[in-house]
Design an enzyme around this catalytic site. Structure first.
Site, short mmCIF file in Angstrom:
data_model
loop_
_atom_site.label_atom_id
_atom_site.label_comp_id
_atom_site.label_asym_id
_atom_site.label_seq_id
_atom_site.Cartn_x
_atom_site.Cartn_y
_atom_site.Cartn_z
N GLY A 12 0.78 -1.24 0.00
CA GLY A 12 0.00 0.00 0.00
C GLY A 12 0.80 1.28 0.00
O GLY A 12 0.43 2.24 0.67
N SER A 13 1.86 1.33 -0.80
CA SER A 13 2.62 2.58 -0.82
C SER A 13 1.86 3.67 -1.57
O SER A 13 1.92 4.85 -1.20
CB SER A 13 4.02 2.37 -1.40
OG SER A 13 4.00 2.37 -2.80
N ASN A 14 1.11 3.30 -2.60
CA ASN A 14 0.27 4.30 -3.26
C ASN A 14 -0.90 4.72 -2.37
O ASN A 14 -1.32 5.88 -2.39
CB ASN A 14 -0.24 3.78 -4.61
CG ASN A 14 0.75 4.08 -5.74
OD1 ASN A 14 1.21 5.20 -5.88
ND2 ASN A 14 1.10 3.05 -6.51
N MET A 90 -4.79 -6.77 -6.54
CA MET A 90 -4.29 -7.80 -7.46
C MET A 90 -5.35 -8.79 -7.94
O MET A 90 -5.03 -9.91 -8.33
CB MET A 90 -3.11 -8.55 -6.84
CG MET A 90 -1.91 -7.66 -6.52
SD MET A 90 -1.25 -6.77 -7.97
CE MET A 90 -0.30 -8.09 -8.74
N ILE A 92 -8.35 -9.46 -10.75
CA ILE A 92 -9.02 -9.00 -11.97
C ILE A 92 -10.51 -8.80 -11.64
O ILE A 92 -11.10 -9.65 -10.98
CB ILE A 92 -8.88 -10.06 -13.09
CG1 ILE A 92 -7.41 -10.33 -13.41
CG2 ILE A 92 -9.67 -9.66 -14.33
CD1 ILE A 92 -6.76 -9.31 -14.29
N HIS A 109 -0.86 2.21 -13.12
CA HIS A 109 -0.06 1.14 -13.72
C HIS A 109 1.36 1.66 -13.95
O HIS A 109 1.53 2.78 -14.45
CB HIS A 109 -0.69 0.69 -15.04
CG HIS A 109 0.08 -0.43 -15.70
ND1 HIS A 109 -0.03 -1.74 -15.28
CD2 HIS A 109 0.98 -0.42 -16.70
CE1 HIS A 109 0.77 -2.49 -16.02
NE2 HIS A 109 1.39 -1.72 -16.89
N ASP A 145 -5.59 -2.97 -17.78
CA ASP A 145 -4.68 -1.86 -18.03
C ASP A 145 -5.06 -1.04 -19.25
O ASP A 145 -4.21 -0.58 -20.01
CB ASP A 145 -3.22 -2.36 -18.14
CG ASP A 145 -2.76 -3.06 -16.87
OD1 ASP A 145 -3.22 -2.67 -15.78
OD2 ASP A 145 -1.97 -4.00 -16.96
N GLU A 174 4.69 7.60 -9.22
CA GLU A 174 3.33 7.13 -8.91
C GLU A 174 2.76 7.90 -7.72
O GLU A 174 1.60 8.34 -7.74
CB GLU A 174 3.33 5.62 -8.61
CG GLU A 174 3.71 4.76 -9.81
CD GLU A 174 3.84 3.28 -9.44
OE1 GLU A 174 2.99 2.76 -8.70
OE2 GLU A 174 4.81 2.64 -9.89
#
Lengths: 217, 217
Positions: A12-14, A90, A92, A109, A145, A174
């Site tokens: 969870g860095s973003n 992660m 779909i 992305h 994507d 990002e």
């Protein structure tokens, strides 16, 4: 204030970048729920440290993708979520789910889309020998994507660095552009027209990058 | 001095950039022949104005692509050509010809390859809504717009500009990087290893571009 859910699967860095942005007084969005499909995702700790509400919706608890996504959707509805940011999520998502949140769900992305969709982007970027890479914030469409691009950041590739160093450099970008993209959306300045996102009152750089740089003799 | 042929079909603005570069005292390459497949290509005038030898090898004078390319090869051999720069040369070259000049033939393409191969790149870039485009100098391989990348330049796309304005801005970058790529090659600083071109003693930028730029409040 736009009510946002951030969906994560890992560190969870973003998410952290979005938390930090939302903590600023003038930021037009607020995170009302952080949802992970994995109970041990470190991002949940980050969310709790920031005093945010979290939930785990584990795909393994459901017989199929549809029921998993129904549970996800219920959780989002209960929290009054208006907008979703995928941040290293992660799984779909089926087109039913994606279409319910059409133009109300962003993803980030780590490449300059449409180049290098999919996983292991930095390894593939280095293998291809391209001069530039970067990251892309885009609206989510059923195709992986793919979708209208809101923001991109580009950086010159140093072919002598490895994928993890390159990933690190792109990750900094990002963290810069994801909050910026969310801010544009929350301010009502992003309009999806056909396959493109139009940004109201955006500024566009006229500068450029060359790779490799010409040698100064 | 590396003996270079430039192959053109049209106005030859990249040819002009190469002519100007080769005119500099310290430039390690010299143009020994400018060859066009069209007799009325304006690039031939540019070459003659610079005192260069020109030739027309018109594909319409030959029954098939093989005989056209044999004539081209003969012309190149007679002129003692060691290296080829394609500069708006609008004929597809067969793999026989390409392989004879493997790692001794460069092309320039107005996109950030591998994105946007083929024609009408700027229109397609604008249609895709990407944040960046640019140009690429690469060694020629039998597959169109493919081959080891020597240099790329990137520029932020302004979605409010049209394809011809964008083409104009990218063309300025083409004029910058094509001579630079030829210089690197002529100095023996480019080595093709597998699918990549390795550049000796190149400098790599750590700067980056964001598109759209964050607003300064």
């Amino acid at each position: 204030m736009l009510k946002v859910a951030v969906l994560i699967s890992g560190r969870g860095s973003n998410l952290q970048a979005l938390i930090d942005a939302c903590a600023r007084d003038d930021f037009p969005a607020t995170i009302v729920r952080v949802i992970s499909n994995k109970a041990d995702a470190y991002g949940l700790v980050r969310a709790q440290n920031a005093g945010l509400d979290t939930a785990v919706v584990n795909h393994k608890d459901f017989p199929d993708r549809e029921s998993f996504e129904d549970a996800l959707h219920t959780e989002l509805s209960n929290a009054g979520v208006e907008f979703i940011c995928l941040a290293g999520f992660m799984r779909i998502l089926n087109s039913d789910f994606v279409n319910r949140w059409r133009d109300r769900m962003l993803n980030i992305h780590p490449s300059l889309l449409p180049a290098f969709k999919g996983l292991h982007t930095h390894e593939r970027v280095l293998e291809a020998g391209v001069g530039f890479t970067g990251c892309t914030v885009h609206f989510v469409r059923p195709e992986m994507d793919d979708g209208p691009i809101v923001t991109q950041a580009a950086v010159a590739v140093n072919p002598h660095e490895d994928a993890s160093r390159l990933a690190e450099r792109v990750l900094l970008l990002e963290h810069l552009i994801y909050p910026e993209a969310l801010r544009l959306v929350a301010e009502g300045r992003v309009k999806v027209v056909g396959s493109k996102a139009e940004i109201k009152e955006a500024t566009y750089s006229n500068t450029w990058l060359v790779n490799p740089e010409p040698m100064i003799e």
